[in-house]
Scaffold this active site. Structure first.
Site, PDB file in Angstrom:
ATOM      1  N   LYS A  34       0.814  -1.215   0.000  1.00 31.83           N
ATOM      2  CA  LYS A  34       0.000   0.000   0.000  1.00 31.83           C
ATOM      3  C   LYS A  34       0.846   1.262   0.000  1.00 31.83           C
ATOM      4  O   LYS A  34       0.480   2.252  -0.633  1.00 31.83           O
ATOM      5  CB  LYS A  34      -0.967   0.000   1.182  1.00 31.83           C
ATOM      6  CG  LYS A  34      -0.296   0.250   2.514  1.00 31.83           C
ATOM      7  CD  LYS A  34      -1.304   0.222   3.646  1.00 31.83           C
ATOM      8  CE  LYS A  34      -0.594  -0.018   4.955  1.00 31.83           C
ATOM      9  NZ  LYS A  34      -0.089   1.177   5.577  1.00 31.83           N
ATOM     10  N   THR A  35       1.983   1.223   0.678  1.00 36.11           N
ATOM     11  CA  THR A  35       2.824   2.424   0.666  1.00 36.11           C
ATOM     12  C   THR A  35       3.356   2.684  -0.736  1.00 36.11           C
ATOM     13  O   THR A  35       3.458   3.823  -1.172  1.00 36.11           O
ATOM     14  CB  THR A  35       3.989   2.276   1.662  1.00 36.11           C
ATOM     15  OG1 THR A  35       3.463   1.815   2.903  1.00 36.11           O
ATOM     16  CG2 THR A  35       4.673   3.604   1.895  1.00 36.11           C
ATOM     17  N   ASP A  45      -3.465   7.443   5.166  1.00 31.22           N
ATOM     18  CA  ASP A  45      -2.936   6.093   5.382  1.00 31.22           C
ATOM     19  C   ASP A  45      -3.541   5.506   6.660  1.00 31.22           C
ATOM     20  O   ASP A  45      -3.970   6.257   7.540  1.00 31.22           O
ATOM     21  CB  ASP A  45      -1.404   6.207   5.510  1.00 31.22           C
ATOM     22  CG  ASP A  45      -0.732   4.856   5.413  1.00 31.22           C
ATOM     23  OD1 ASP A  45      -1.398   3.897   4.989  1.00 31.22           O
ATOM     24  OD2 ASP A  45       0.452   4.764   5.767  1.00 31.22           O
ATOM     25  N   GLU A  46      -3.550   4.205   6.777  1.00 32.71           N
ATOM     26  CA  GLU A  46      -4.085   3.532   7.981  1.00 32.71           C
ATOM     27  C   GLU A  46      -5.474   4.054   8.334  1.00 32.71           C
ATOM     28  O   GLU A  46      -5.777   4.358   9.485  1.00 32.71           O
ATOM     29  CB  GLU A  46      -3.152   3.737   9.184  1.00 32.71           C
ATOM     30  CG  GLU A  46      -1.710   3.327   8.960  1.00 32.71           C
ATOM     31  CD  GLU A  46      -1.488   1.831   9.059  1.00 32.71           C
ATOM     32  OE1 GLU A  46      -2.488   1.075   9.064  1.00 32.71           O
ATOM     33  OE2 GLU A  46      -0.318   1.424   9.122  1.00 32.71           O
ATOM     34  N   GLN A  78      -6.872  -4.849  10.166  1.00 29.98           N
ATOM     35  CA  GLN A  78      -5.765  -4.367  10.990  1.00 29.98           C
ATOM     36  C   GLN A  78      -6.166  -3.200  11.877  1.00 29.98           C
ATOM     37  O   GLN A  78      -5.330  -2.417  12.322  1.00 29.98           O
ATOM     38  CB  GLN A  78      -4.582  -3.966  10.101  1.00 29.98           C
ATOM     39  CG  GLN A  78      -3.958  -5.150   9.404  1.00 29.98           C
ATOM     40  CD  GLN A  78      -2.675  -4.762   8.682  1.00 29.98           C
ATOM     41  OE1 GLN A  78      -1.700  -4.358   9.286  1.00 29.98           O
ATOM     42  NE2 GLN A  78      -2.696  -4.891   7.362  1.00 29.98           N
ATOM     43  N   ARG A 128       3.436  -9.894  10.233  1.00 26.65           N
ATOM     44  CA  ARG A 128       4.707  -9.159  10.234  1.00 26.65           C
ATOM     45  C   ARG A 128       5.840 -10.013   9.702  1.00 26.65           C
ATOM     46  O   ARG A 128       6.894  -9.521   9.333  1.00 26.65           O
ATOM     47  CB  ARG A 128       5.096  -8.700  11.653  1.00 26.65           C
ATOM     48  CG  ARG A 128       4.193  -7.676  12.342  1.00 26.65           C
ATOM     49  CD  ARG A 128       3.837  -6.518  11.483  1.00 26.65           C
ATOM     50  NE  ARG A 128       2.564  -6.782  10.789  1.00 26.65           N
ATOM     51  CZ  ARG A 128       2.144  -6.076   9.753  1.00 26.65           C
ATOM     52  NH1 ARG A 128       2.871  -5.108   9.260  1.00 26.65           N
ATOM     53  NH2 ARG A 128       0.996  -6.358   9.176  1.00 26.65           N
TER      54      ARG A 128
END
Length: 774
Positions: free
Chosen positions: A32-33, A219-220, A250, A609
């Site tokens: 996504k980044t 973002d997020e 998340q 992760r």
DNA sequence: CGTACTAGTCTTTTT
DNA sequence: GACTAGTACG
């Protein structure tokens, strides 16, 4: 070949859909980044958008910094005008310009949770709230939740009618806000709330920002709360070019007011929205993804997603059972050492994750034991330390005399003989005349109970000192100011003289603070901005634990699952997978299943992760807050299909092996709802604890949750005999030349008495006095 | 006015 | 177990 060729189809869609609302549902590790940064590049280079018109919002400074540097690498020219910042720093920047419209000064201070608690204490005293039955923290968290939902004190009060508790809180809320305003201070939540308020009351200001931020990216997004949602909604209302990126799986910040509906209902609020799903995972092996998917599918009410990867199955997920948490910690440390020795991985490729900060202690002990370099993220915040808060209070006082809290904190620190009585008299006078505490200090002559007395002189001296600091600030650098503060107040000298066990640590912390001031000034100089005191204080107030972490050090990272969000490591250890620890005791016993779902999302975050290797550990027995608990294997482990695990979890809740009644009784105890009913027999008695503390030589004390780089620095005090003796002339870095009067061997170090030519007699420890024979 | 000791609380997660 | 606020004392 363009930079966009490396993107997959879905990612391209996210990059090229530039106009109108866009919702990008980005699974863990789906890049996504990359999409966000490429999208920014595309906007500038192909859609003709000026960098000046782009706003990208993140939650942490670390994320903002990463996005900024990645955009820098993609965009040739003008990337510095893109506004990339966190929610909080964005709002502070806006408020520094316009908050006078809400009746605050633009040099307002930002209060941390500690400061807020002190304000609330005052509030409770004033309103005669019995803090035994209604705790400050309870009130504060109620207020915080209200602010997250944009509920004003007045609005809070209305439905509170008839509910005594709520009424009290409502009263406290009103008073709390009054006090904050009087101190010209904002708490964390206010930063967002006041910006929304500013926009709502000042359409001209809002419009100027709407015209500036024509393209907004968040973002997020799954972690936004209602206030943040509203802020974004207002900013995007005119151009509607809003692109949000997030993953409902998340969402782990409900306790902080995050509203998962913001992402789930995005299409309802913006019916014309394009929805793009990123489902290909580029991070983990299939086994790890399968484990993650198996866990998260037990949650209801999530957006349908199916993560997949091209990578092969990879290693099985490792699972290890232990009798005791100490064995668990030893195993993890040992396993990392083994991997390092066999060149399977380096330290920096490993991370150990846990549910609560307290769990880091045992792990640290094991790492120290095996000499493995590590960093602990979080725990006690650097800026929350006493000595740092003291120095910062001086700076705040210099910056904003209206911050009574800061002034009162330091009025007698270091001790200058100003006691509670004098302080109360000044406060009374200030209250009576409706002026700030600091202002009242300048009018001691008008305070009858003080005028002419000994105390008045000391108070005057204090005011004079602050004034001279302010002059210094006008003509000098921040570095000069902070060193002057430390010198003039003799803060470090007092620490050295106070002969406290941790004086050394504290002095190091202060040195680190000075370093931060210096690098702040350098940074500003590079960008051509003015390094202001307010600017520094603000940066300091808005740092998150994770911000200081860089992958440069070759060290194992230890952190909570929350801190780990957004990061990835080749080798991940998920520790403490026990029902009662993770998922936490609170959520298991709650009637509300949403808490457990949030924990499950946390497990999902933890598992995803890992890039190639995931190890899950369980300890049957663990000491929590001084009490031994016996917990069964976490339900999340049991949700992972057994064929993915290299070891089977011990079956469910059976207590095999723990064949003693005490253990069984305690096991039951840990499941009782009311903690107060716990048997007192097992709890260590207080005197014992104190006695043990005294026996422990400080040098062997594990270094717990300290600021990141101080961890590796010299821990035990040197016990080598000093190079100088009685009667020798020595030099000290601050006090200059003096004569050694006495040398005494202490339990942990040599205690040196020196008569300095300029400063007189001082007693100091050899290890940190660093005296040189002349 | 400053200190030394005691009792109580705590944390699950944090911008 | 660790920290902290509150209190009794010099």
């Amino acid at each position: 070949m363009s930079i966009y060729d490396t993107l997959n189809e879905q990612q391209k869609k996210g990059v090229f859909t530039t106009n109108g609302p866009v919702l990008i549902l980005a699974g863990a590790g789906s890049g996504k980044t990359r999409v966000l940064t490429h999208r920014i590049a595309y906007l500038i280079e192909h859609a003709g958008v000026s960098p000046w018109n782009i706003l990208a919002i993140t939650f942490t400074n670390k994320a903002a910094g990463e996005m900024r540097s990645r955009v820098d690498n993609l965009v040739g020219f003008g990337s510095e005008s893109i506004w990339v910042a966190t929610f909080h720093s964005t709002c502070v920047r806006i408020l520094r310009r316009y908050i006078d419209r809400l009746g605050y000064d633009t040099n307002f201070t930002i209060y941390d949770t500690d400061d807020s608690k002190n304000v609330m204490k005052e509030v409770c005293k004033k309103l005669e709230i019995d803090t035994k039955s209604l705790k400050e923290r309870t009130i504060l968290s109620a207020i915080s939740s209200a602010k997250d939902e944009l509920i004003s004190p007045a609005e809070y009060e209305r439905p509170a009618y008839g509910d005594y508790m709520k009424q009290r809180i409502a009263k406290a809320y009103v008073e709390y806000q009054t006090l904050l305003k009087k101190n010209n201070a904002l708490d964390f939540d206010d930063i967002i709330v006041k910006t929304v308020e500013l926009f709502k009351n000042n359409p001209d200001v809002l419009e100027s920002y709407q015209d500036r931020f024509k393209y907004i990216m968040v973002d997020e997004y799954q972690d936004t709360n209602t206030a943040q949602f509203e802020l974004i909604r207002l900013l995007a209302a005119k151009n509607r070019n809003l692109c949000v990126v997030g993953d409902d799986d998340q969402s782990i910040y409900k306790f902080r007011g995050a509203n998962i509906r913001n992402i789930l209902d995005f299409e309802t609020v913006y019916p014309e929205a394009s929805v793009i799903k990123l489902e290909q995972n580029y991070r983990s092996t299939q086994n790890i993804l399968d484990a993650a998917n198996a866990v998260i599918k037990n949650n209801k009410g999530r957006k349908d997603k199916a993560l997949w990867t091209d990578a092969g199955a990879g290693n099985m997920v490792h699972f290890r059972n232990f009798e005791h948490a100490r064995e668990e910690a030893d195993y993890i440390a040992g396993d990392i050492r083994k991997k390092k020795r066999e060149l399977i991985s380096d330290y920096k490729d490993c991370a150990v994750l846990y549910r609560t900060n307290a769990q880091s202690r045992l792990l640290e002990e094991s790492f120290i034991g095996l000499n493995i370099p590590y960093n602990v993220v979080g725990g006690v915040n650097f800026y929350a330390r006493r000595e740092i808060k003291d120095i910062l209070a001086y700076l705040k006082t210099i910056d904003n005399g209206r911050d009574d809290l800061a002034v009162r904190r330091i009025i007698n620190v270091p001790k200058r003989g100003i006691g509670a009585a004098s302080i109360n008299r000044v406060q009374e006078y200030a209250d009576r005349n409706g002026i700030s505490f600091y202002e009242a200090l300048g009018q001691t002559d008008s305070i009858p109970s003080l005028a002419g007395g000994k105390a008045a002189k000391k108070l005057k001296d204090f005011v004079l000192m602050i004034r001279s600091f302010r002059t210094k600030l006008e003509f000098g650098t921040l570095e000069e100011l902070i060193t002057d503060v430390i010198e003039t107040t003799s803060y470090v000298k007092e620490l050295e003289a106070a002969d406290e066990e941790d004086a050394n640590d504290r002095i190091e912390n202060i040195d680190e603070l000075i370093t931060k001031v210096v690098s702040f000034e350098q940074e500003k100089e590079e960008t051509g901005e003015k390094a202001t005191l307010s600017g520094f204080l603000e940066e300091v107030a808005l740092v998150a634990d994770i911000d200081g972490v860089s992958g440069d050090d070759n060290k194992v990272l230890l952190m909570t699952l929350h801190s780990a969000k957004g990061l990835e490591f080749s080798h991940v250890y998920l520790s403490g997978l026990e029902d009662g620890v993770f998922p936490s005791y609170m959520t298991i016993n709650s009637d509300d299943p949403s808490g457990l779902e949030e924990e499950r999302r946390l497990a999902y975050v933890g598992i995803t992760r890992a890039k190639e290797d995931l190890t899950i550990t369980y300890a049957k027995q663990r000491m929590i807050r001084g009490e031994t608990q016996y917990n069964p294997v976490s339900r999340f482990v049991r949700e992972i299909p057994e064929e993915l695990l290299d070891n089977k979890p011990t079956s469910g809740y059976s207590m095999s092996g723990a064949g003693n009644w005490g253990a069984a009784a305690e096991y039951l105890d840990s499941y009782k709802l009311n903690k107060n009913e716990k048997s007192s027999g097992m709890t260590a008695s207080k005197p014992k604890a104190v006695a043990r503390k005294k026996e422990t030589p400080s040098g062997n004390k594990p270094y717990i949750s300290r600021s990141l780089d101080s961890l590796t620095k010299g821990m035990p005090a040197s016990l080598e005999a000093p190079e100088y003796g009685k009667g020798d002339r020595v030099r000290h870095i601050k006090f200059g030349i003096g004569t050694v009067l006495n040398i005494e061997k202490d339990t942990r170090d040599y205690k040196i008495t020196v008569d300095f030519d300029e400063y007189g007699n001082k007693i100091m420890y050899a290890a940190f006095a660093k005296l040189k024979k002349v």
